[in-house]
Design an enzyme around this catalytic site. Structure first.
Site, PDB file in Angstrom:
ATOM      1  N   CYS A 175      25.688  45.813 -16.620  1.00  0.00           N
ATOM      2  CA  CYS A 175      26.171  45.021 -15.478  1.00  0.00           C
ATOM      3  C   CYS A 175      26.722  43.692 -15.980  1.00  0.00           C
ATOM      4  CB  CYS A 175      25.003  44.806 -14.515  1.00  0.00           C
ATOM      5  SG  CYS A 175      25.323  43.573 -13.249  1.00  0.00           S
ATOM      6  N   CYS A 235      24.317  46.645  -6.341  1.00  0.00           N
ATOM      7  CA  CYS A 235      24.428  45.380  -7.067  1.00  0.00           C
ATOM      8  C   CYS A 235      25.777  44.731  -6.769  1.00  0.00           C
ATOM      9  CB  CYS A 235      24.282  45.626  -8.565  1.00  0.00           C
ATOM     10  SG  CYS A 235      24.683  44.182  -9.562  1.00  0.00           S
ATOM     11  N   CYS A 284      28.086  44.905 -10.043  1.00  0.00           N
ATOM     12  CA  CYS A 284      28.591  46.127 -10.672  1.00  0.00           C
ATOM     13  C   CYS A 284      28.541  47.342  -9.755  1.00  0.00           C
ATOM     14  CB  CYS A 284      27.828  46.414 -11.961  1.00  0.00           C
ATOM     15  SG  CYS A 284      26.122  46.889 -11.686  1.00  0.00           S
ATOM     16  N   ASP A 289       1.227  10.199   3.758  1.00  0.00           N
ATOM     17  CA  ASP A 289       1.846  11.108   4.710  1.00  0.00           C
ATOM     18  C   ASP A 289       0.792  12.082   5.228  1.00  0.00           C
ATOM     19  OD1 ASP A 289       3.871  12.066   6.197  1.00  0.00           O
ATOM     20  OD2 ASP A 289       4.946  13.038   4.563  1.00  0.00           O
ATOM     21  N   LYS A 306      10.348   2.772   3.530  1.00  0.00           N
ATOM     22  CA  LYS A 306      10.336   4.214   3.276  1.00  0.00           C
ATOM     23  C   LYS A 306      11.070   4.595   1.992  1.00  0.00           C
ATOM     24  CE  LYS A 306       9.087   6.818   6.346  1.00  0.00           C
ATOM     25  NZ  LYS A 306       9.350   7.056   7.761  1.00  0.00           N
ATOM     26  N   CYS A 323      18.951  45.339 -10.280  1.00  0.00           N
ATOM     27  CA  CYS A 323      20.032  46.183 -10.744  1.00  0.00           C
ATOM     28  C   CYS A 323      19.590  46.711 -12.095  1.00  0.00           C
ATOM     29  CB  CYS A 323      21.311  45.352 -10.896  1.00  0.00           C
ATOM     30  SG  CYS A 323      22.557  46.193 -11.877  1.00  0.00           S
ATOM     31  N   GLU A 367       0.834  -1.201   0.000  1.00  0.00           N
ATOM     32  CA  GLU A 367       0.000   0.000   0.000  1.00  0.00           C
ATOM     33  C   GLU A 367       0.870   1.254   0.000  1.00  0.00           C
ATOM     34  OE1 GLU A 367      -2.438  -0.140   3.495  1.00  0.00           O
ATOM     35  OE2 GLU A 367      -3.155  -2.168   3.072  1.00  0.00           O
ATOM     36  N   TYR A 377      -7.504   2.199   5.461  1.00  0.00           N
ATOM     37  CA  TYR A 377      -6.643   1.059   5.142  1.00  0.00           C
ATOM     38  C   TYR A 377      -6.620  -0.038   6.202  1.00  0.00           C
ATOM     39  CZ  TYR A 377      -3.538   4.157   7.824  1.00  0.00           C
ATOM     40  OH  TYR A 377      -3.015   4.990   8.778  1.00  0.00           O
ATOM     41  N   LYS A 408       2.207   4.480   1.474  1.00  0.00           N
ATOM     42  CA  LYS A 408       2.189   4.987   2.838  1.00  0.00           C
ATOM     43  C   LYS A 408       1.847   6.469   2.778  1.00  0.00           C
ATOM     44  CE  LYS A 408       4.697   4.892   7.209  1.00  0.00           C
ATOM     45  NZ  LYS A 408       4.528   6.278   7.613  1.00  0.00           N
TER      46      LYS A 408
HETATM   47  S1  IVH Z   1      -1.074   0.430   8.792  1.00  0.00           S
HETATM   48  C1  IVH Z   1      -0.497  -1.819  12.412  1.00  0.00           C
HETATM   49  N1  IVH Z   1      -1.171   1.451   6.380  1.00  0.00           N
HETATM   50  O1  IVH Z   1       1.937   5.280   9.067  1.00  0.00           O
HETATM   51  C2  IVH Z   1      -0.753  -1.039  11.201  1.00  0.00           C
HETATM   52  N2  IVH Z   1      -0.401   2.812   8.161  1.00  0.00           N
HETATM   53  O2  IVH Z   1       4.371   4.914  10.554  1.00  0.00           O
HETATM   54  C3  IVH Z   1      -0.554   0.391  11.411  1.00  0.00           C
HETATM   55  N3  IVH Z   1       0.183   5.088   7.495  1.00  0.00           N
HETATM   56  O3  IVH Z   1       0.464   5.282  12.243  1.00  0.00           O
HETATM   57  C4  IVH Z   1      -0.944   1.240  10.343  1.00  0.00           C
HETATM   58  N4  IVH Z   1      -0.316   4.874   5.365  1.00  0.00           N
HETATM   59  O4  IVH Z   1      -0.602   6.744  10.416  1.00  0.00           O
HETATM   60  C5  IVH Z   1      -0.860   1.669   7.678  1.00  0.00           C
HETATM   61  N5  IVH Z   1      -1.341   2.272   4.203  1.00  0.00           N
HETATM   62  C6  IVH Z   1      -1.028   2.455   5.493  1.00  0.00           C
HETATM   63  C7  IVH Z   1      -0.553   3.687   5.964  1.00  0.00           C
HETATM   64  C8  IVH Z   1      -0.235   3.829   7.309  1.00  0.00           C
HETATM   65  C9  IVH Z   1       0.103   5.705   6.302  1.00  0.00           C
HETATM   66  C10 IVH Z   1       0.658   5.724   8.744  1.00  0.00           C
HETATM   67  C11 IVH Z   1      -0.202   5.483   9.956  1.00  0.00           C
HETATM   68  C12 IVH Z   1       0.726   4.853  10.943  1.00  0.00           C
HETATM   69  C13 IVH Z   1       2.054   5.305  10.475  1.00  0.00           C
HETATM   70  C14 IVH Z   1       3.140   4.404  10.949  1.00  0.00           C
END
Ligand code: IVH
Length: 674
Positions: A433, A410, A413, A118, A316, A428, A114, A227, A116
Site C-alpha cells: 500500500c 483502504c 490502495c 479549575d 486567565k 489495511c 494564587e 484559599y 486558580k
Molecule cells: S477567590 C472573592 N481564589 O474561581 C473571591 N477563587 O472565577 C472569590 N477559584 O468562584 C474566590 N481558585 O470557585 C479564589 N485561588 C482562588 C481560586 C478561586 C479557583 C474559583 C472559585 C471562584 C471562581 C471565580
C-alpha cells in the site's frame, strides 16, 4: 479492656490518625508507612465495632458512613460566595491595578498570587474545630448541602489540628478538584465499562461531589485546596489575606504552597508567566492565577461591583479548549496499516495555537462520543499533547450532521480493510500500500531509526512518486544523479543526502531493528532484541515462543515480531538491506556491550533445541563472546546437543569434548554451570 482503657486507646488512635492524615493529605509529607497507618485504622475500627456506643461522627473511621439521600438540602450562604472578574493579558491586569490604586490613593500595596484551581467552589463550616457542614457555591447565595460527600475527601480534615484553639465557628472556602492522574484513570475505567466520559477534570469533580450516594464520591479520589475565609465567630481574623492563609494552614487546613506574596504589579505579572509555564507540572488543573490585594482594610474599602470584588481578579491563561465546526473525518494510513481517523476542523485558536486537525483515535471512540460530520465540537489541547476532539455540542445540531463509519476499503490502495476481533483498529493488510510505504520510509529514515537527516516528508513523497524507491533498501542504490533530478534538489544537497544515506549503513543493529517499523518495536525493545540475538538473521528465525523468553518482551510483542518476519516481503527487505551493506549483525570487537562469559570458547550446536532456534542459539553464544563452528574438532570446547543430534554428538564423545544441554548452556552463561 475495661471501658476507661478502651476510651483512652480510642482517643489516642484518633489523635494519631488525625495527625497522620494531616501529614499525608495536607502537608504531603507522611511520617509513617501506609501499612502502619492501615494498622492503626484497623485497630480503631475493631475497637469501635466492639463498642459501638463510642463511635463519634468525626472519627477517622466515619468518612463514608452516610446513606444515599434522595436530594440535597438547600444551604444559605450568609456571606455570599462571589465570583471574579477576568483579565486576559498584562494590559487588562494593569487596568485593574490602576483602578484599585486610584481608589486607594496609593499603589504601594502587596498582592497575593494564587493558582486558580479549575474545580468547584465549596464552603466548609467548622464548629469548635469539627467539620459540621460542607456546601456547594450554587448561585452564590444558595448552595447545596454536600456534607456527607465532602467528608469523604481525604484532604478535608474532619477535626482540625488543635480543635481546642480553633474559633467557635468559622467558614473556610476553597476549591474541590479532581487530580489529573485520578481523572485519567477514571475515564479509562469508564471507557472500559462503555460509560460516557467526563469532558474534563472540572466536570468530573462537579459530577462526583454532587452524588447522592457518598460512597461514589469516596471512590473518586477528590481533593481540596482552601484559599479564603468566609466568616468567623469567636476569634479575630488576621489583618491580611497572607496571614489568614498561614492561620488556616496552622489549623491543619490544606492551603496551596504555591501561593506567593509580591509587592508590585510587576511581581504579579511575573508570577503569572512563571505559573503558566509550570502549570502542567502539578496534579491539578489550573486556568489562570488569582491576584488578591493583601490588606483586608483595603479589601473592605474597595468593596464590590455586582458579584465581583474590586480587590481580586482572575488573570486567565489562554483557553485550552475551543468550539469549532467538524468539516470532515478523514483517514490516515499508518506504517503498520492502521487506519487512523482524524478530524478536519474549521481553523480555531486554542491556547494561542491555530488548530485545523485533531486526532479521533478509532471508530469506537467516535461512536462512543457520538461525533458526526458537520457537528460543532469542543477541541482541546492539553500541554504538549496532540489536539483532541472532546465531544460534540449536541444542542447546536441541525439534523444535517452525518454519522461516520469506517471505510471498508483502504483509502490509499483500495484493499479490503480488516478488523481483528479484539482490536479497536481497522487495518489495511496490503504491505505494498503506497500510504504504508510512505510511512514506513519516513520511519526508517527517522532519528530513532537510520537517522537520515534531510530525508523529510516531501523528499520521501517525491522519491516514491518518481518510482525511485519502493522499500527501504532501495535508498542505498540511489545515485547522486537520480537525486539531483528531483525537484528543488541542487547538486550540493543531493551530494549531502547521498552521503548521509551511505553513512547510515554504519548505524548500530539496534537502530536498524527499530528502523524496520515492526509493530510495538520501538528503540527500547530493539535494544533488547539486538542484545539477545546479535543479528537480524537470528531475530528473523526466532519463533514467538523464543521471543517471549527474552526478558522485557511480552507475548504481544513476541507475536508481532514473529508475524512481521513470517511475511516474505519483510524477510526480503532484510536480505536486501544486508546486501546493500547495512549492518545486519552486531560487530563485537572485544565485546563492547554486555559481559562476555564465553570469550575464547568455541561451540558447536547440534540437534533440535527447545527454547532456541539454531541461529538464535548461535547468536546467543556470539553475543556472550563465544565462537560457533560448524563441525566438531579438537579445538571445540563444548557441543550443545538437542533432540535427534546425529553424528556431531558422536564426534564429541569420541574426542572427549564436554556435551551441554540447552539448560547447561544457559547455566554456563550465567556463571552457574560447568
Ligand atoms: S477567590 C472573592 N481564589 O474561581 C473571591 N477563587 O472565577 C472569590 N477559584 O468562584 C474566590 N481558585 O470557585 C479564589 N485561588 C482562588 C481560586 C478561586 C479557583 C474559583 C472559585 C471562584 C471562581 C471565580
Amino acid at each position: 479492656m475495661i471501658d476507661q482503657a478502651v476510651n483512652e486507646r480510642i482517643a489516642a488512635l484518633r489523635e494519631q490518625l488525625n495527625l497522620h492524615n494531616h501529614r499525608y493529605y495536607v502537608l504531603d509529607s507522611p511520617l509513617i508507612a501506609d501499612a502502619e497507618y492501615d494498622a492503626l485504622l484497623r485497630e480503631l475500627r475493631s475497637l469501635e465495632e466492639a463498642h459501638p456506643e463510642l463511635v463519634t461522627s468525626d472519627s477517622p473511621t466515619q468518612r463514608v458512613g452516610a446513606a444515599p439521600s434522595p436530594e440535597f438540602r438547600e444551604v444559605v450562604h450568609p456571606v455570599p460566595m462571589l465570583s471574579l472578574a477576568n483579565a486576559f493579558d498584562d494590559e487588562e491586569l494593569t487596568a485593574w491595578h490602576r483602578r484599585a490604586s486610584g481608589l486607594l490613593e496609593t499603589d504601594a500595596f502587596s498582592l497575593v498570587c494564587e493558582p486558580k484551581i479549575d474545580g468547584l467552589a465549596v464552603a466548609l463550616i467548622y464548629e469548635r474545630g469539627h467539620l459540621v457542614q460542607g456546601a456547594t457555591r450554587g448561585d452564590g447565595t444558595r448552595g447545596e448541602d454536600v456534607t456527607a460527600n465532602v467528608r469523604t475527601i481525604a484532604s478535608v480534615p474532619l477535626v482540625l489540628q488543635h480543635p481546642e484553639r480553633a474559633p467557635t465557628r468559622f467558614e473556610v472556602r476553597g476549591e474541590v478538584y479532581f487530580p489529573r492522574s485520578a481523572f485519567a484513570r477514571l475515564n479509562e475505567e469508564r471507557a472500559d465499562r462503555g460509560e460516557s466520559l467526563f469532558a474534563n477534570p472540572r466536570n468530573a469533580a462537579a459530577g462526583s461531589l454532587r452524588q447522592l450516594d457518598p460512597r461514589i464520591t469516596a471512590s473518586r479520589g477528590l481533593a481540596v485546596w482552601l484559599y479564603q475565609l468566609g466568616w468567623v465567630e469567636g476569634a479575630e481574623a488576621p489583618d491580611t489575606h497572607w496571614e489568614t492563609l498561614e492561620w488556616l494552614r496552622e489549623m491543619g487546613l490544606r492551603v496551596n504552597p504555591e501561593i506567593d506574596r509580591v509587592d508590585s504589579l510587576d511581581g504579579a505579572q511575573d508570577y503569572h508567566r512563571r505559573w503558566e509555564s509550570r502549570r502542567f507540572e502539578v496534579d491539578y488543573q489550573t486556568d489562570g492565577v488569582v491576584v488578591k490585594i493583601d490588606r483586608r482594610d483595603y479589601q473592605r474599602h474597595l468593596g464590590f461591583v455586582g458579584r465581583e470584588p474590586r480587590w481580586a481578579i482572575a488573570y486567565k491563561f489562554p483557553a485550552e479548549q475551543a468550539t469549532t465546526r467538524l468539516e470532515d473525518i478523514r483517514i490516515n494510513v499508518g506504517r503498520t496499516g492502521a487506519l487512523n481517523p482524524y478530524a478536519v476542523l474549521e481553523p480555531v485558536n486554542v491556547g494561542g495555537v491555530t488548530i485545523s486537525r485533531a486526532t479521533l483515535h478509532n471508530e469506537d471512540d467516535i461512536r462512543r462520543k457520538d461525533i458526526r460530520i458537520g457537528d460543532w465540537v469542543i477541541v482541546e489541547r492539553a500541554g504538549e499533547v496532540i489536539p483532541q476532539v472532546v465531544g460534540p455540542v449536541t444542542d447546536r445540531r441541525t439534523g444535517a450532521e452525518k454519522p461516520f463509519s469506517m471505510p471498508t476499503a483502504c483509502p490509499a490502495c483500495g484493499t479490503a480493510v480488516v478488523r481483528e476481533a479484539d482490536e479497536a483498529m481497522h487495518r489495511c493488510i496490503n504491505a505494498a500500500c503506497p500510504a504504508q510505504r510512505y510511512e514506513r520510509l519516513r520511519h526508517f529514515a527517522s532519528k530513532a531509526g537510520m537517522d537520515i537527516d534531510g530525508l523529510g516528508e516531501k523528499l520521501v513523497a517525491a522519491l516514491l512518486e518518481a518510482g525511485l524507491v519502493s522499500d527501504a533498501h532501495d535508498l542505498y542504490h540511489l545515485t547522486r544523479e537520480q537525486l539531483e533530478g528531483l525537484e528543488r534538489m541542487g547538486p550540493r544537497s543531493a551530494a549531502n543526502l547521498a552521503d548521509t544515506i551511505a553513512a547510515s549503513r554504519e548505524r548500530p543493529l539496534t537502530a536498524v531493528i527499530a528502523a524496520l517499523g515492526i509493530r510495538h518495536v520501538g528503540a527500547e525493545t530493539a535494544e533488547l532484541l539486538a542484545r539477545r540475538f546479535g543479528s537480524l538473521a537470528g531475530l528473523m528465525d526466532a519463533g514467538a515462543d523464543e521471543l517471549a523468553q527474552v526478558p522485557g518482551i511480552g507475548p504481544i510483542i513476541a507475536e508481532a515480531i514473529a508475524l512481521h518476519f513470517a511475511n516474505e516481503g519483510n524477510r526480503r527487505i532484510v536480505a536486501e538491506l544486508g546486501a546493500a551493506g547495512v549492518r545486519v549483525q552486531e560487530e563485537r570487537p572485544g565485546g563492547a556491550a554486555g559481559p562476555q562469559p564465553f570469550a575464547g570458547l568455541r561451540f558447536v550446536v547440534t540437534g533440535r533445541l527447545e527454547g532456541f532456534t539454531r541461529s538464535g542459539a548461535e547468536a546467543f553464544i556470539k553475543e556472550l563472546g563465544g565462537a560457533v563452528a560448524g563441525s566438531v574438532s579438537k579445538k571445540t570446547d563444548y557441543v550443545v546437543v538437542g533432540e535427534e543430534p546425529g553424528s556431531k554428538r558422536d564426534d564429541a564423545v569420541r574426542l572427549g569434548i564436554p556435551i551441554l544441554s540447552e539448560q547447561d548452556l544457559a547455566a554456563l552463561a550465567t556463571g552457574e554451570g560447568a
